[in-house]
Enzyme design. Structure first.
Site, PDB file in Angstrom:
ATOM      1  N   GLY A 261       0.787  -1.233   0.000  1.00  0.00           N
ATOM      2  CA  GLY A 261       0.000   0.000   0.000  1.00  0.00           C
ATOM      3  C   GLY A 261       0.812   1.273   0.000  1.00  0.00           C
ATOM      4  O   GLY A 261       0.323   2.312   0.460  1.00  0.00           O
ATOM      5  N   GLU A 480       3.853 -36.950   0.611  1.00  0.00           N
ATOM      6  CA  GLU A 480       3.181 -35.948   1.444  1.00  0.00           C
ATOM      7  C   GLU A 480       2.946 -36.468   2.852  1.00  0.00           C
ATOM      8  O   GLU A 480       3.015 -35.711   3.826  1.00  0.00           O
ATOM      9  CB  GLU A 480       1.851 -35.532   0.798  1.00  0.00           C
ATOM     10  N   ASP A 554      11.655 -29.405  -2.353  1.00  0.00           N
ATOM     11  CA  ASP A 554      12.175 -29.630  -1.002  1.00  0.00           C
ATOM     12  C   ASP A 554      13.685 -29.464  -0.964  1.00  0.00           C
ATOM     13  O   ASP A 554      14.229 -28.822  -0.063  1.00  0.00           O
ATOM     14  CB  ASP A 554      11.797 -31.032  -0.521  1.00  0.00           C
TER      15      ASP A 554
END
Length: 670
Positions: A261, A480, A554
């Site tokens: 911003g 996973e 990874d």
């Protein structure tokens, strides 16, 4: 009061400016009119066979030989009206008649040959008439009317000759003019012509073109607004500060990550200050012509001094503010450095610059020149950081106003689901949720639509139709599950919140983890994170006896983290309490590393040692919990998506977890 008959003369300052594009429009209309004139009066070129046929029918009124090159064939008026073969020539435009324009043309190759062919055609027609016993009076009348010899004239196309001579120069001059116009477009003053290329391109906002954005429209950024509002308050109430001998800061630099911003804050300053506001981008000073950047800087500050007190806002100032002489290989960019030197002089040089405040924004403050950052130029550096929980909540409330929301939607819940998100990211989440709800034909946007939008932005679009073999899907599930198991069983690793084996973006699997919010990190914490990241590859080797390329993300993450531990953070005993980190960036292009070859070899060995120890540690943890790993992978294959509750059912609660709920930070692992 003016007379009724007098013509109105607009005031000198309010006469409409001449637009050069009217000339282009007039030329285009004239060209179209000429083309229409030519097309509406068709003149067909014919062969000798067709011409001989017309001559045999006695339809030719006359033949005009122009410049001994082209024969114009005129048809008799009564034949044009009665014979359907000439129906295309019955209508003429622009008042022209058949007496003015020929109906056909014939290209003459040789005068002698054309003359002989006309003569032979006449003789053959006379012979045929004699065979048909045509009266001699009629034959004599035919010979008188037969268009032989043709009327020879010399005709000069003055307009065409002039156009031919002028066509190429006009095209070249016009092309040069357009190129110069586009190169200097927007160069300020006089329509941005070539002589104004050194003018400033800054956009001026004053009382006539005010900005409607205020500080109330800027959610979050409370600390940044406090500092920037002091500058605005000084412009509104200068006596409050000058009575005590204080002086307003000459410049303020807004520094922060992309999307936080910074430009929005500058717009709010423009809306609140009620003084002339010049807005320009750093790239607007860069031009292909030598000296233009410095000239534009001078012109910008000249305009600003005329309208003082005022504010100049330079967005992305790193385009011209990069440190001088940084590139030791290719040398410095003289034109950019000259522009920077001029900017430094204008901001705080020999001359006075009272009443002009400089605002600038960048997300690369580390590469800016030190002379630009010193006090007296940019007195303040205002850090515009990523919003915290309360600020994210306020930003959500701003972006949710135009949306049709489900009445039960909790804004605080959304703020907790988006840690690390910038204001631009939150705006994107709100927009994506609306698109997802519309895609599902919903009348309101629900909680699940926002969660899907967050997943979409972080992990990418789900690719459920992607073809994956059964074996590959099993490998992904165990990969996973290895991540989830190691992270759940390690104290300092991020515990899992959600994991899926549905492909997203370029990743075949995605996992969302719950980080601990901390400002400093120890060796044990980083080592646990590396071990957790290696859990996927360790699981593949443990279950299948071989590894795949699926751990690329990874390995990249682990290598960078281990290297940082050794080289930057001083967390290695062999290297010791030494850091080779260069915060100034001066050695970015250096040929020589800041350490010896022997030290480089030691660094490589220690990095490899850390990674291998973490890998062996991950395999040990998974071997000790192999049954639970297989149970988790089976559940993941069955459901494709599992959550924190599923891990608690298999492994039990983590003994290191605190009781209070913490917001999850999505971390993507492939």
């Amino acid at each position: 009061m003016a007379d009724k008959g007098s013509s109105f003369i607009p005031p000198k300052g309010k006469r409409p400016k001449f637009n050069f594009y009217w000339i282009y429009a007039i030329l285009a209309i004239g060209f179209i009119a000429i083309q229409y004139f030519n097309l509406s009066n068709p003149v067909k070129e014919i062969t000798w066979t067709r011409l001989e046929e017309i001559l045999m029918k006695q339809d030719v009124a006359k033949i005009v030989l122009v410049n001994k090159e082209k024969a114009e064939i005129f048809i008799k008026k009564e034949k044009l009206k009665s014979d359907t073969a000439y129906k295309d020539f019955t209508k003429r435009t622009f008042g022209s008649s058949s007496a003015d324009n020929p109906e056909f043309t014939y290209q003459v190759a040789s005068m002698d040959i054309f003359d002989r062919m006309l003569n032979d055609t006449r003789d053959s027609m006379v012979s045929r008439m004699k065979r048909d016993s045509i009266p001699s009076t009629q034959i004599l009348e035919f010979q008188k009317q037969y268009p032989y010899p043709p009327v020879a004239i010399d005709r000069k196309d003055v307009f065409g000759d002039i156009l031919g001579y002028l066509f190429l120069p006009v095209i070249l001059i016009g092309a040069w003019f357009l190129i110069m116009r586009f190169m200097s477009k927007g160069g300020g003053g006089g329509g941005g012509q070539i002589f104004n290329i050194g003018k400033s391109k800054a956009q001026l906002f004053d009382k006539d073109t005010s900005v409607s954005i205020t500080f109330n429209d800027v959610a979050g950024l409370e600390e940044a607004k406090v500092e920037i509002m002091e500058i605005v308050d000084f412009l509104k109430n200068p006596s409050k500060y000058t009575n005590l001998g204080g002086k307003i800061p000459k410049g303020a630099l807004l520094v922060g990550p992309p999307g936080t911003g910074k430009t929005l804050l500058a717009k709010a300053v423009a809306g609140e200050a009620k003084v002339p506001f010049f807005s320009i981008s750093g790239s607007d000073f860069v031009e292909m012509f030598v000296g233009v950047g410095a000239s534009r800087v001078r012109d910008l500050f000249r305009q600003a001094k005329e309208k003082a007190p005022c504010i100049i806002f330079i967005d992305e100032i790193d385009a011209i503010g990069r440190a001088r002489g940084r590139n030791a290989i290719t040398g410095a960019n003289d034109e950019r450095e000259n522009t920077l030197n001029q900017l430094l002089t204008e901001m705080d040089g020999f001359g006075t610059n009272a009443g002009v405040i400089i605002l600038a924004a960048t997300n690369r403050a580390d590469i800016l020149d030190r002379a630009l950052m010193r006090a007296g130029r940019f007195d303040r550096q205002i850090n515009v950081e990523l919003p915290d929980l309360e600020e994210r909540k306020a930003i959500f409330q701003v972006h949710l106003k135009p949306l049709k929301l489900d009445p039960g939607l909790d804004v605080e819940f959304l703020a907790k689901q988006t840690p690390g998100f910038s204001g631009a990211d939150i705006a994107n989440v709100c927009n994506e949720s609306a698109l997802i709800a519309a895609r599902k034909n919903k009348s309101t946007i629900e909680k699940q639509d926002f969660l899907d939008a967050i997943d979409r932005i972080i992990g990418g679009l789900e690719k459920r139709n992607k073809i994956i073999s059964v074996h590959e899907k099993k490998v992904i599930a165990y990969h996973e599950s290895g991540h989830a198991t190691t992270s759940w069983l390690l104290e300092y690793a991020h515990p899992l919140v959600k994991v899926t084996i549905v492909p997203r973006g370029k990743a075949l699997g995605a996992a969302w983890y719950l980080p601990e919010e901390r400002q400093i990190t120890t060796y044990e914490q980083m080592f646990d994170e590396i071990t957790s990241a290696m859990g996927g590859r360790a699981s593949e080797e443990l279950i299948f006896g071989k590894v795949s390329t699926g751990a690329l993300n990874d390995l990249e993450k682990v290598s960078k983290q281990a290297y940082a531990m050794v080289v930057y953070f001083g967390l290695n005993k062999e290297i010791g309490n030494i850091s080779f980190y260069d915060s100034s960036g001066q050695n970015e292009y250096a040929f020589q590393k800041p350490y010896s070859e022997k030290t480089a070899e030691t660094i490589d060995q220690e990095v490899r040692k850390i990674v291998e120890e973490a890998y062996e540690r991950a395999k040990t943890i998974l071997s000790e919990n192999r049954d639970k790993l297989e149970q988790l992978a089976t559940l993941l294959l069955e459901r494709e998506v599992i959550f924190r509750e599923d891990l608690e059912a298999i492994f039990g609660k983590r003994p290191w977890d605190k009781e209070e709920e913490k917001p999850p930070l999505p971390i993507l692992l492939s």
